[in-house]
Enzyme design. Structure first.
Site, PDB file in Angstrom:
ATOM      1  N   GLU A   1      11.393  -0.669 -22.078  1.00 44.07           N
ATOM      2  CA  GLU A   1      11.157  -2.200 -22.033  1.00 44.07           C
ATOM      3  C   GLU A   1      10.223  -2.404 -23.502  1.00 44.07           C
ATOM      4  O   GLU A   1       9.358  -1.634 -23.962  1.00 44.07           O
ATOM      5  CB  GLU A   1      10.158  -2.804 -21.119  1.00 44.07           C
TER       6      GLU A   1
ATOM      7  N   HIS B   1       8.492 -15.225 -21.289  1.00 46.57           N
ATOM      8  CA  HIS B   1       8.288 -14.191 -21.882  1.00 46.57           C
ATOM      9  C   HIS B   1       9.852 -13.983 -22.507  1.00 46.57           C
ATOM     10  O   HIS B   1      10.722 -14.297 -22.217  1.00 46.57           O
ATOM     11  CB  HIS B   1       8.491 -13.156 -20.716  1.00 46.57           C
TER      12      HIS B   1
ATOM     13  N   TRP C   1       1.778 -12.804 -21.243  1.00 45.14           N
ATOM     14  CA  TRP C   1       0.657 -12.468 -20.168  1.00 45.14           C
ATOM     15  C   TRP C   1      -0.745 -12.249 -20.993  1.00 45.14           C
ATOM     16  O   TRP C   1      -1.699 -11.853 -20.270  1.00 45.14           O
ATOM     17  CB  TRP C   1       1.065 -11.250 -19.353  1.00 45.14           C
TER      18      TRP C   1
ATOM     19  N   GLU D   1       7.032   0.368 -13.103  1.00 45.37           N
ATOM     20  CA  GLU D   1       5.797   0.624 -13.354  1.00 45.37           C
ATOM     21  C   GLU D   1       4.843   0.912 -12.397  1.00 45.37           C
ATOM     22  O   GLU D   1       4.116   0.152 -11.900  1.00 45.37           O
ATOM     23  CB  GLU D   1       5.324  -0.570 -14.412  1.00 45.37           C
TER      24      GLU D   1
ATOM     25  N   CYS E   1       0.920  -1.205   0.041  1.00 49.24           N
ATOM     26  CA  CYS E   1       0.069  -0.115  -0.032  1.00 49.24           C
ATOM     27  C   CYS E   1       0.895   1.327   0.012  1.00 49.24           C
ATOM     28  O   CYS E   1       1.740   1.451   0.954  1.00 49.24           O
ATOM     29  CB  CYS E   1      -0.888  -0.136   1.312  1.00 49.24           C
TER      30      CYS E   1
END
Ligand code: GAL
Ligand code: ZN
Length: 688
Positions: free
Chosen positions: A302, A353, A310, A146, A111
């Site tokens: 990226e 990936h 994903w 991100e 959080c």
């Protein structure tokens, strides 16, 4: 950032035995890698137990990279707290709108308002700075990763308390809050700030003004955390630039605000390579990121070499597609092209990936592509100072995006990105490079402004757009613009609020169309195009009516308007015109029609001949050649990318030098599918 186009990727050597590192460094050399992002998810390695640090491996790694001449984009590790932290202080875990707490075991399980998390985040960043802050290999700080990607909204009690404090600062009195949120509706009136909650799960629609403020507040919470880390990093030496990686069109964070706090803007682009419109979507992504802070460099932080893991079905890039997409970024201003990630993981959720170095190693065809691109970029020199030439801008406002998609609207399938793509498609197709702008920023450098559904607009933003037009600009404004103020309160009267001077009509009602319904639109000369989705119910005003609805219950109503205002002109579109209709409007606007385009006169000595220039389909996004010009006072660089599936013969202006082929150019150039040419010319002769 003053070097050649930077090249590399996320490097996570903590996933590998030490001997693999030497091979990594050697292969990075072979692939022309000169910048790697290190430490993104290394918190547990760096602080294996509370207050117990382990930085030896990082020192060794930085020495190794520095010794090989590879620069480091040094990341703070705060995006994935270590297991001990959430085990010992479970209150750092975020809470969803139903009150359920997230568990650790993936990443981003924190959080951002929690004091314990903030304290530990600050401490690990301080430690990072004191351990390696003066290491010569470090060229840039990469804050977090991100922001808000997986948990954009937390609804815990810490958030509730911080939200109340934020509201008190914003509104000062609870009466002002009640006014701003329109709480006379549904008996929502508050007696004290203590009664206010985050927009947790409710029986039906939550107060939209409350939700809008929660989006603003949540954006601010993440930004505060970013600032906390940035201040610590700047303490190590203010000259090291700071970045954090964006995600292009990411709704939860107002990237215009964020970008103004960065030294380098960076982004992660995972446009679906299987989408037939990927060239346009990717171009818009780069154009957005370049535009977020027009005074600093930007780079690709990226992308994937081949495939992500994903999506439900992860279409792979075809051979040459990664290279074309990378050059598209450079064409649109990128100072670097990096990947997620250097070496494909053997374990964990991202082992399938794609990476620069695959599970099959250098035998993979991906390696050949990766190494080729890296070597090419190393040989191209610098494009620094050569600015992307854009005379047209598209207006984007995050608060508008939040409010527009806030629910309980006439058309809840009216999405911001659909509107951007709808209005941007003909521009991409005719070769017009666009910037993005906030509605309130200085717009004087542009000739034309595209305004897709600017539903929420402040009086000041409206005045800015109106004065852009009266000072000689061209604006094209779509339906569902100028509807509400910053609190989501409707501007009464015919719709349009502060944008009414640009609309030229009175919009009395709005009428979403039935699914699949196609409206006929008849133009002044009697010809017809179509529209779908939406029709304003308007009456004539100051503007000249260019087209009317010609079918259905609203037949006869005016729908496209041209309004002269001061030295400029505005177009208002009361329906979602088809491509042909939209292009008609753009073709009327000198600023849009004169944009340098494939097949149009481009300002070279004899201009460009159309013949052979436009691929089949007249420049469709799947069939076309993309052309973008970067220019400085001494040189211009014309980037040409063939997105079609066949060889394309391109006619070009004389005196060009093909940077990739390293040869002087004749007037014709043949580009294979996915082929790229960069034509350099002395002085900026190509215009644009
Ligand atoms: C980004 C992230 C990377 C990696 C990548 C996979 O969202 O920053 O760490 O997860 O996506 O596509
Ligand atoms: Zn919280």
């Amino acid at each position: 950032m003053s070097k050649r186009t930077r090249y590399g990727g996320d490097y996570n050597p903590e996933q590998w035995p030490r001997e693999v590192w030497d091979e990594d460094i050697r292969l990075m050399g072979e692939a022309g890698v000169d910048l790697v992002t290190v430490g993104v998810f290394s918190w547990a390695e760096l602080e294996p137990a509370e207050g117990a640090y382990s930085f030896g491996w990082l020192h060794e790694l930085l020495d190794l990279l520095g010794g090989a001449g590879i620069g480091v984009d040094m990341s703070t590790p705060t995006a994935s707290p270590p297991a001990w932290l959430s085990a010992r202080y479970p209150e750092i875990l975020p809470v969803d709108a139903r009150g359920a707490r997230y568990s650790p075991g993936s990443r981003q399980h924190f959080c951002v308002c929690n004091p314990v998390y903030l304290d530990h985040a600050g401490r690990i960043v301080e430690r990072l700075v004191s351990e390696v802050g003066d290491h010569q290999a470090i060229e840039m700080w990469h804050v977090h990763n991100e922001y808000a990607c997986h948990v954009p909204y937390c609804y815990c009690d810490h958030h509730a308390a911080a939200f109340r404090a934020w509201l008190e600062r914003r509104y000062e009195s609870v009466d002002a809050l009640n006014e701003a949120w329109g709480t006379a509706f549904w008996s929502q009136k508050y007696g004290t700030f203590a009664e206010v909650l985050p927009p947790r799960m409710t029986p039906t629609f939550i107060n939209p003004s409350q939700e809008l403020d929660y989006r603003r507040f949540s954006n601010d919470c993440f930004l505060d955390e970013f600032r906390l880390e940035r201040e610590i990093l700047k303490g190590a030496g203010p000259e090291i630039p700071v970045t954090t990686n964006f995600m292009g069109f990411f709704k939860p964070l107002d990237y215009f605000e964020w970008a103004s706090e960065l030294d380098v803007v960076s982004t992660d682009n995972y446009v679906d390579p299987g989408d037939p419109e990927w060239p346009m979507l990717s171009a818009m992504h780069w154009d957005l990121v370049r535009s977020l802070n027009k005074d600093v460099p930007w780079m690709v932080m990226e992308q994937t070499s081949l495939r992500v893991n994903w999506r439900e079905h992860n279409a792979a890039k075809s051979p040459g597609q990664m290279r074309a997409m990378s050059y598209q970024a450079v064409a649109r201003g990128a100072a670097g092209v990096l990947f997620f990630q250097w070496r494909a993981s053997r374990m964990g959720a991202e082992k399938f990936h794609s990476a620069m170095l695959s599970h099959s190693g250098t035998a993979s065809p991906v390696w050949a592509e990766v190494a080729r691109l890296g070597k090419e970029l190393a040989g191209l020199g610098s494009f620094e100072g050569a600015a992307v030439q854009a005379r047209v801008a598209m207006v984007l406002s995050w608060p508008n995006w939040w409010a527009l998609e806030g629910g309980a609207k006439p058309a809840n399938d009216l999405h911001m990105l659909d509107q951007l793509v709808w209005m941007g498609r003909p521009l991409y197709n005719n070769g017009t490079t666009i910037d993005f702008c906030r509605p309130g920023e200085p717009l004087g450098r542009y000739d034309a402004m595209i305004v897709p559904s600017l539903y929420l607009i402040t009086e000041a933003e409206g005045a800015n757009l109106v004065s852009f037009v009266s000072n000689g600009g061209t604006a094209v404004v779509s339906f569902w613009s100028g509807i509400v103020d910053e609190h989501d309160a409707v501007y009464l009267g015919p719709y349009g609020g502060p944008l009414r001077p640009l609309m030229g009509c009175d919009v009395l009602e709005v009428a979403p169309q039935r699914q699949g319904e196609v409206l006929e639109v008849e133009w002044e000369d009697g010809t017809r195009t179509t529209a779908t989705f939406w029709a304003d119910v308007a009456t004539e005003g100051e503007g000249h009516v260019l087209a009317r609805i010609a079918s259905g219950p609203w037949a006869g109503r005016p729908v496209v308007f041209e309004t002269r205002l001061g030295k400029g002109v505005a177009y208002y579109l009361g329906a979602r015109l088809d491509n042909a209709g939209l292009s008609r409007v753009y073709d009327r606007a000198p600023a849009l029609a004169d944009a340098p385009a494939i097949g149009r006169s481009g300002g070279g000595p004899e201009g460009y001949a159309a013949e052979g220039y436009v691929a089949e389909g007249g420049g469709s996004t799947v069939g076309g050649i993309e052309r973008v010009v970067r220019a400085s006072s001494t040189h211009s660089f014309e980037f040409l990318i063939n997105h079609s599936s066949h060889d394309a013969e391109v006619e070009i202006a004389p005196d060009g030098f093909d940077l990739l082929a390293r040869s002087a150019l004749a007037r014709r150039l043949v580009l294979p599918p996915s082929g790229v040419a960069i034509v350099r010319r002395a002085e900026s002769a190509t215009g644009g």
